[in-house]
Design a protein around this motif. Structure first.
Motif, short mmCIF file in Angstrom:
data_model
loop_
_atom_site.label_atom_id
_atom_site.label_comp_id
_atom_site.label_asym_id
_atom_site.label_seq_id
_atom_site.Cartn_x
_atom_site.Cartn_y
_atom_site.Cartn_z
N ALA A 1 2.20 1.79 -3.51
CA ALA A 1 1.15 2.27 -4.41
C ALA A 1 0.81 3.74 -4.09
O ALA A 1 0.64 4.56 -4.99
CB ALA A 1 -0.10 1.41 -4.26
N PHE A 2 0.78 4.02 -2.81
CA PHE A 2 0.49 5.36 -2.30
C PHE A 2 1.49 6.38 -2.88
O PHE A 2 1.12 7.40 -3.45
CB PHE A 2 0.58 5.30 -0.78
CG PHE A 2 0.43 6.60 -0.06
CD1 PHE A 2 -0.81 7.19 0.08
CD2 PHE A 2 1.53 7.21 0.52
CE1 PHE A 2 -0.95 8.39 0.79
CE2 PHE A 2 1.39 8.40 1.21
CZ PHE A 2 0.15 8.99 1.35
N VAL B 1 -0.69 5.92 -15.88
CA VAL B 1 -1.68 4.88 -15.55
C VAL B 1 -2.99 5.13 -16.32
O VAL B 1 -3.59 4.20 -16.86
CB VAL B 1 -1.94 4.82 -14.02
CG1 VAL B 1 -3.13 3.91 -13.69
CG2 VAL B 1 -0.69 4.31 -13.31
N ALA B 2 -3.38 6.40 -16.42
CA ALA B 2 -4.60 6.74 -17.17
C ALA B 2 -4.46 6.33 -18.63
O ALA B 2 -5.38 5.76 -19.22
CB ALA B 2 -4.88 8.24 -17.06
N LEU C 1 1.30 6.74 -6.88
CA LEU C 1 0.19 7.52 -7.42
C LEU C 1 0.17 8.96 -6.92
O LEU C 1 -0.69 9.74 -7.28
CB LEU C 1 -1.15 6.83 -7.11
CG LEU C 1 -1.33 5.47 -7.81
CD1 LEU C 1 -2.62 4.82 -7.35
CD2 LEU C 1 -1.31 5.62 -9.31
N ALA C 2 1.17 9.31 -6.11
CA ALA C 2 1.25 10.69 -5.60
C ALA C 2 1.74 11.66 -6.67
O ALA C 2 1.64 12.86 -6.51
CB ALA C 2 2.17 10.73 -4.39
N PRO D 1 1.67 13.36 -10.47
CA PRO D 1 0.71 13.55 -11.58
C PRO D 1 1.14 12.89 -12.90
O PRO D 1 0.28 12.40 -13.63
CB PRO D 1 0.63 15.07 -11.73
CG PRO D 1 1.76 15.63 -10.96
CD PRO D 1 2.13 14.64 -9.91
N LEU E 1 0.84 -1.21 0.00
CA LEU E 1 0.00 0.00 0.00
C LEU E 1 0.87 1.25 0.00
O LEU E 1 0.59 2.21 -0.71
CB LEU E 1 -0.91 0.01 1.24
CG LEU E 1 -2.13 -0.90 1.19
CD1 LEU E 1 -2.82 -0.91 2.53
CD2 LEU E 1 -3.10 -0.46 0.10
N ASP E 2 1.92 1.19 0.78
CA ASP E 2 2.85 2.30 0.87
C ASP E 2 3.43 2.64 -0.50
O ASP E 2 3.49 3.80 -0.89
CB ASP E 2 4.00 1.92 1.81
CG ASP E 2 4.30 3.03 2.79
OD1 ASP E 2 3.82 4.15 2.55
OD2 ASP E 2 5.02 2.78 3.77
N TRP F 1 -12.57 4.23 -10.60
CA TRP F 1 -12.81 5.48 -11.32
C TRP F 1 -14.12 5.40 -12.12
O TRP F 1 -14.93 6.31 -12.10
CB TRP F 1 -11.67 5.81 -12.28
CG TRP F 1 -12.11 6.88 -13.19
CD1 TRP F 1 -12.30 8.21 -12.87
CD2 TRP F 1 -12.55 6.75 -14.54
NE1 TRP F 1 -12.80 8.89 -13.95
CE2 TRP F 1 -12.97 8.02 -14.99
CE3 TRP F 1 -12.63 5.67 -15.42
CZ2 TRP F 1 -13.45 8.23 -16.28
CZ3 TRP F 1 -13.10 5.88 -16.69
CH2 TRP F 1 -13.50 7.16 -17.12
N ARG G 1 0.27 9.30 -12.56
CA ARG G 1 -1.18 9.11 -12.68
C ARG G 1 -1.60 9.19 -14.15
O ARG G 1 -2.43 8.41 -14.61
CB ARG G 1 -1.95 10.15 -11.85
CG ARG G 1 -1.86 9.89 -10.36
CD ARG G 1 -3.00 10.57 -9.62
NE ARG G 1 -2.91 12.03 -9.69
CZ ARG G 1 -2.26 12.78 -8.81
NH1 ARG G 1 -1.63 12.23 -7.80
NH2 ARG G 1 -2.26 14.09 -8.94
N ALA G 2 -0.96 10.12 -14.90
CA ALA G 2 -1.27 10.25 -16.33
C ALA G 2 -0.85 9.00 -17.10
O ALA G 2 -1.55 8.55 -18.02
CB ALA G 2 -0.59 11.49 -16.91
N GLU H 1 -8.18 0.11 -9.42
CA GLU H 1 -8.31 1.56 -9.31
C GLU H 1 -9.17 2.11 -10.44
O GLU H 1 -9.97 3.01 -10.25
CB GLU H 1 -6.93 2.23 -9.34
CG GLU H 1 -6.13 2.04 -8.08
CD GLU H 1 -6.70 2.82 -6.91
OE1 GLU H 1 -7.70 3.55 -7.08
OE2 GLU H 1 -6.14 2.69 -5.81
N LEU H 2 -8.93 1.56 -11.64
CA LEU H 2 -9.67 2.01 -12.82
C LEU H 2 -11.16 1.73 -12.64
O LEU H 2 -12.00 2.57 -12.94
CB LEU H 2 -9.14 1.29 -14.07
CG LEU H 2 -9.87 1.58 -15.38
CD1 LEU H 2 -9.78 3.05 -15.71
CD2 LEU H 2 -9.27 0.76 -16.50
#
Lengths: 128, 155
Positions: A14-15, A27-28, A18-19, A21, A11-12, A88, A24-25, A84-85
């Protein structure tokens, strides 16, 4: 069998992954299908090396997987990121759910049929 | 039991389709779209303030409104009502955070019986990238939420 400490560590990671941007982009983008490092770097004003490092962080966090030949083979989204997706998609659906339920409430409150004002275009002046 | 929302965003094309049924006749649902006092009551996320500057929902009209989130951040939206009929709206849509990325939205209402109707919204974006960008920003929001959830798990 994994113990709590392993879960915490996962978790740490992944945390932290994803912190950022850019990550995150990435992964998107991968949510729409696998992509090479070059393709992933394209939308960002950073070097492919920097993108590679971001991918490494995502990989360590268990969010993406890639083949040995890292430069040319595509990067894939891992099941953890797919969860996660899904979250979303649910979120997106939930936003529309909320909006439409609010509209339901408005409709319940306004039970009398409205009188429609005709539009400004002559073609819309309907004959009763 | 609420009516389900169907959202379809097929890959590689700049379209999004939203479908939903309502337990109300076409005229009532259309009225809730045309009357700004009613629109204000439903078109906005929970906990957001909605200020309507303009809402002239007829052919050739325009609209502009601002959402204020609980933290005080402003989100402005505006567009034109190209065609408005009793069961049909064609309008443009623009978010001020993404200037010049204007989508075209076609809304149709179909009577299912005297008391129920089906709403369909078909949104077309200028490019696949524009549509995906919107999806990605939603995705980013979703991941941020996921991140907040992780935060809670780690606390």
């Amino acid at each position: 069998m994994v113990d709590d400490r392993d879960i915490q560590a996962g978790l740490d990671r992944a945390f932290l992954a994803l912190a950022d941007p850019v990550r995150r982009a990435i992964v998107a983008r991968l949510s729409r299908g696998p992509a090479t490092v070059t393709e992933l770097a394209e939308p960002h004003a950073i070097s492919t090396q920097a993108v590679s490092r971001h991918i490494q962080v995502l990989e360590l966090a268990g969010l993406v997987t890639r083949s040995r030949d890292a430069q040319r083979r595509p990067v894939h989204l891992a099941p953890a990121a797919l969860a996660e997706l899904t979250a979303w998609i649910d979120e997106h659906r939930l936003a529309h759910e909320r909006r439409f339920r609010a509209l339901d409430a408005v409709l319940t409150a306004t039970r009398t049929p409205p009188t429609i004002t005709p539009g400004t275009h002559p073609a819309e002046q309907e004959e009763p | 039991m609420s009516n389900p929302v169907h959202i379809d965003a097929p890959e590689g094309v700049p379209f999004i389709e939203i479908r939903r049924e309502f337990d109300a006749p076409v005229a009532a649902v259309m009225n809730a779209h045309r009357d700004p006092d009613l629109v204000r009551q439903w078109l906005g996320p929970d906990g957001y303030e909605m200020a309507v500057d303009t809402w002239d929902c007829r052919s050739g009209g325009s609209y502009a409104y601002v959402h204020t989130d609980p933290a005080g951040a402003l989100f402005g939206f505006r567009g034109s009502f190209h065609t408005v009929r009793d069961d049909f709206i064609v309008q443009t849509f623009e978010f001020d955070g993404w200037p010049d990325v204007v989508s075209l939205e076609t809304l149709t209402l179909t009577a299912l019986d005297d008391e129920r109707c089906a709403l369909r919204i078909w949104s077309t974006y200028p490019t696949v990238e524009a549509r995906d960008g919107m999806v990605s920003s939603g995705m980013e929001h979703g991941l941020t939420q996921g991140y907040a959830k992780l935060d809670g798990l780690l606390a």
